[in-house]
Design a protein around this motif. Sequence first.
Motif, PDB file in Angstrom:
ATOM      1  N   THR A  29      36.070  34.856  11.156  1.00 19.85           N
ATOM      2  CA  THR A  29      37.203  35.677  10.726  1.00 19.85           C
ATOM      3  C   THR A  29      36.842  36.269   9.374  1.00 19.85           C
ATOM      4  O   THR A  29      35.765  36.003   8.833  1.00 19.85           O
ATOM      5  N   TRP A  33      40.553  41.363   7.996  1.00 14.18           N
ATOM      6  CA  TRP A  33      41.324  41.263   9.256  1.00 14.18           C
ATOM      7  C   TRP A  33      42.652  40.543   8.991  1.00 14.18           C
ATOM      8  O   TRP A  33      43.712  41.003   9.401  1.00 14.18           O
ATOM      9  N   ARG A  37      46.256  42.446   9.382  1.00 13.67           N
ATOM     10  CA  ARG A  37      47.118  42.118  10.533  1.00 13.67           C
ATOM     11  C   ARG A  37      48.335  41.276  10.173  1.00 13.67           C
ATOM     12  O   ARG A  37      49.305  41.261  10.926  1.00 13.67           O
ATOM     13  N   THR A  38      48.232  40.521   9.051  1.00 12.81           N
ATOM     14  CA  THR A  38      49.321  39.571   8.758  1.00 12.81           C
ATOM     15  C   THR A  38      49.865  39.649   7.330  1.00 12.81           C
ATOM     16  O   THR A  38      50.949  39.149   7.063  1.00 12.81           O
ATOM     17  N   CYS A 115      60.587  28.181  14.225  1.00 12.52           N
ATOM     18  CA  CYS A 115      60.782  29.126  13.103  1.00 12.52           C
ATOM     19  C   CYS A 115      62.254  29.387  12.812  1.00 12.52           C
ATOM     20  O   CYS A 115      62.607  29.777  11.707  1.00 12.52           O
ATOM     21  N   ARG A 156      41.281  31.039  16.195  1.00 14.71           N
ATOM     22  CA  ARG A 156      41.478  31.813  14.956  1.00 14.71           C
ATOM     23  C   ARG A 156      42.740  32.663  14.932  1.00 14.71           C
ATOM     24  O   ARG A 156      43.309  32.901  13.869  1.00 14.71           O
ATOM     25  N   SER A 157      43.190  33.156  16.106  1.00 12.15           N
ATOM     26  CA  SER A 157      44.346  34.057  16.082  1.00 12.15           C
ATOM     27  C   SER A 157      45.625  33.310  15.703  1.00 12.15           C
ATOM     28  O   SER A 157      46.616  33.919  15.324  1.00 12.15           O
ATOM     29  N   ILE A 161      47.109  31.872  10.508  1.00 14.05           N
ATOM     30  CA  ILE A 161      48.470  32.302  10.161  1.00 14.05           C
ATOM     31  C   ILE A 161      49.293  31.205   9.490  1.00 14.05           C
ATOM     32  O   ILE A 161      50.086  31.480   8.594  1.00 14.05           O
ATOM     33  N   GLY A 234      50.256  36.616  20.936  1.00 15.26           N
ATOM     34  CA  GLY A 234      50.595  37.278  19.683  1.00 15.26           C
ATOM     35  C   GLY A 234      51.355  38.588  19.818  1.00 15.26           C
ATOM     36  O   GLY A 234      52.408  38.772  19.205  1.00 15.26           O
ATOM     37  N   GLN A 235      50.818  39.500  20.636  1.00 16.70           N
ATOM     38  CA  GLN A 235      51.448  40.828  20.702  1.00 16.70           C
ATOM     39  C   GLN A 235      52.826  40.775  21.361  1.00 16.70           C
ATOM     40  O   GLN A 235      53.749  41.478  20.962  1.00 16.70           O
ATOM     41  N   VAL A 237      54.843  38.158  21.339  1.00 17.79           N
ATOM     42  CA  VAL A 237      55.748  37.538  20.354  1.00 17.79           C
ATOM     43  C   VAL A 237      56.138  38.573  19.301  1.00 17.79           C
ATOM     44  O   VAL A 237      57.310  38.695  18.927  1.00 17.79           O
ATOM     45  N   HIS A 269      62.316  35.189   7.958  1.00 13.88           N
ATOM     46  CA  HIS A 269      61.302  34.164   8.233  1.00 13.88           C
ATOM     47  C   HIS A 269      59.939  34.823   8.068  1.00 13.88           C
ATOM     48  O   HIS A 269      59.715  35.929   8.556  1.00 13.88           O
ATOM     49  N   ASN A 272      55.022  37.372   9.702  1.00 13.23           N
ATOM     50  CA  ASN A 272      53.951  38.360   9.588  1.00 13.23           C
ATOM     51  C   ASN A 272      54.492  39.453   8.684  1.00 13.23           C
ATOM     52  O   ASN A 272      55.593  39.960   8.917  1.00 13.23           O
ATOM     53  N   ARG A 274      53.789  42.423   8.491  1.00 12.36           N
ATOM     54  CA  ARG A 274      54.038  43.672   9.239  1.00 12.36           C
ATOM     55  C   ARG A 274      55.413  43.659   9.893  1.00 12.36           C
ATOM     56  O   ARG A 274      56.056  44.694  10.031  1.00 12.36           O
ATOM     57  N   ILE A 275      55.853  42.479  10.323  1.00 12.19           N
ATOM     58  CA  ILE A 275      57.192  42.380  10.930  1.00 12.19           C
ATOM     59  C   ILE A 275      58.245  42.650   9.860  1.00 12.19           C
ATOM     60  O   ILE A 275      59.166  43.447  10.049  1.00 12.19           O
ATOM     61  N   ASN A 299      52.570  31.409   7.319  1.00  8.54           N
ATOM     62  CA  ASN A 299      53.807  31.125   8.060  1.00  8.54           C
ATOM     63  C   ASN A 299      54.031  29.610   8.044  1.00  8.54           C
ATOM     64  O   ASN A 299      53.248  28.854   8.624  1.00  8.54           O
TER      65      ASN A 299
END
Length: 342
Positions: A29, A33, A37-38, A115, A156-157, A161, A234-235, A237, A269, A272, A274-275, A299
């Motif tokens: 990783t 990245w 992404r996070t 969460c 890793r994905s 996190i 992931g996507q 969720v 919460h 991420n 991006r969220i 997280n």
Amino acid sequence: MYQSKIAGLGKYVPENVVTNDDLSKIMDTNDAWIQERTGIKERRHIKKGDGNTTASMGFKAAKIALERANISKDEIDLIVFATLSPDYYFPGCGVQIQEMLEIDTCPALDVRNQCSGFIYGLSVADQFIKTGMYKNVLLIGSENHSGGLDFTTRGRSVSVIFGDGAGAAVLTRSDHVGQGILSTHLHSEGKHALELSLKGPSTNHWVPEIIAENLAAGGEDSQEDIPYYPYMNGQFVFKNAVARFSEVIMEGLKENGLDVKDIDMLIPHQANLRISQFIQQKFQLRDDQVYNNIQRYGNTTAASIPIALTEAWEEGKIKEGDTIVLAAFGSGFTWASAVIEW
Ligand code: UT7
């Protein structure tokens, strides 16, 4: 009917900082990245031998919250503990906190809503105080993720996190009508249970069976096939998260005759960055109206909202009379919001 308010907040995170570069030394990783992404730059992990567990971190956060609330341990009527990573399969961490606080006996309830656990717990505490059954409730969210993640490239994905830590709140009966928890809204949709899950060990998939399966597979299974590490689609969720966050925030505001422009502070919460940014943009909120600290902690699941709420309060970003909105989405799926007049 009474109303509840948050009288004290506390947080605890382990000292051990794990950067993205640290992770890139043990799996394939990289910092770029993870940040892209996070939004995460670093997280805290319990270090072997530092004495931290889910319960003990929760205890440290609780002590601070109680001190700030000026409420003694003997005044606690109920402990509510939210976690997906308890010290023991059973009993729950709530009773450990009761013992650590040296309370003779009191009710202790564990909440298993991942969460959304802190807001679910907040809602439980609020209902008990509203009805007059209890006056003071100690609510804790705490997680030890690092003890159960797959730190190889296969995992890793998920493993980049999550982080460890704890947050706590003391809820008490409010003396002022209109001040405190105005509403909570809770939801779940179990048809997506396995999209973000840890399947084993469980009562239908016990340890020897898992070890035998893994050995037979040569230990080379895909992340989805390994039941004792968390799995996340992931996507899928992500897509559900942005939709449910928006819905449940609006639901809370509407219930109270409020609009997004009335929000003084949104504490999402920390799933991420991006969220959070998507929600901020959608509701056209300024930077100072949304609190994010995922950059520093990753997280932390049930601990993420109380850690963020505590930091926002410590930094003077929450003032009396402010409208605070908490919102969460996670495994279950579960999602929830709370609207608070501070
Ligand atoms: O708190 C509960 C709620 N949780 C959430 O809401 C989380 C929701 N989901 C997410 O945050 C994102 O889906 C993730 C951060 C988990 C993943 O981001 P993504 O943009 O959805 O990436 P992806 O899973 O589609 O993976 C893209 C690529 C893949 O490579 P290929 O197939 O394109 O060659 C992955 O193998 O990135 C690869 N990848 C990584 N690369 C470097 C996955 N993890 C990593 C990694 N480092 N850690």
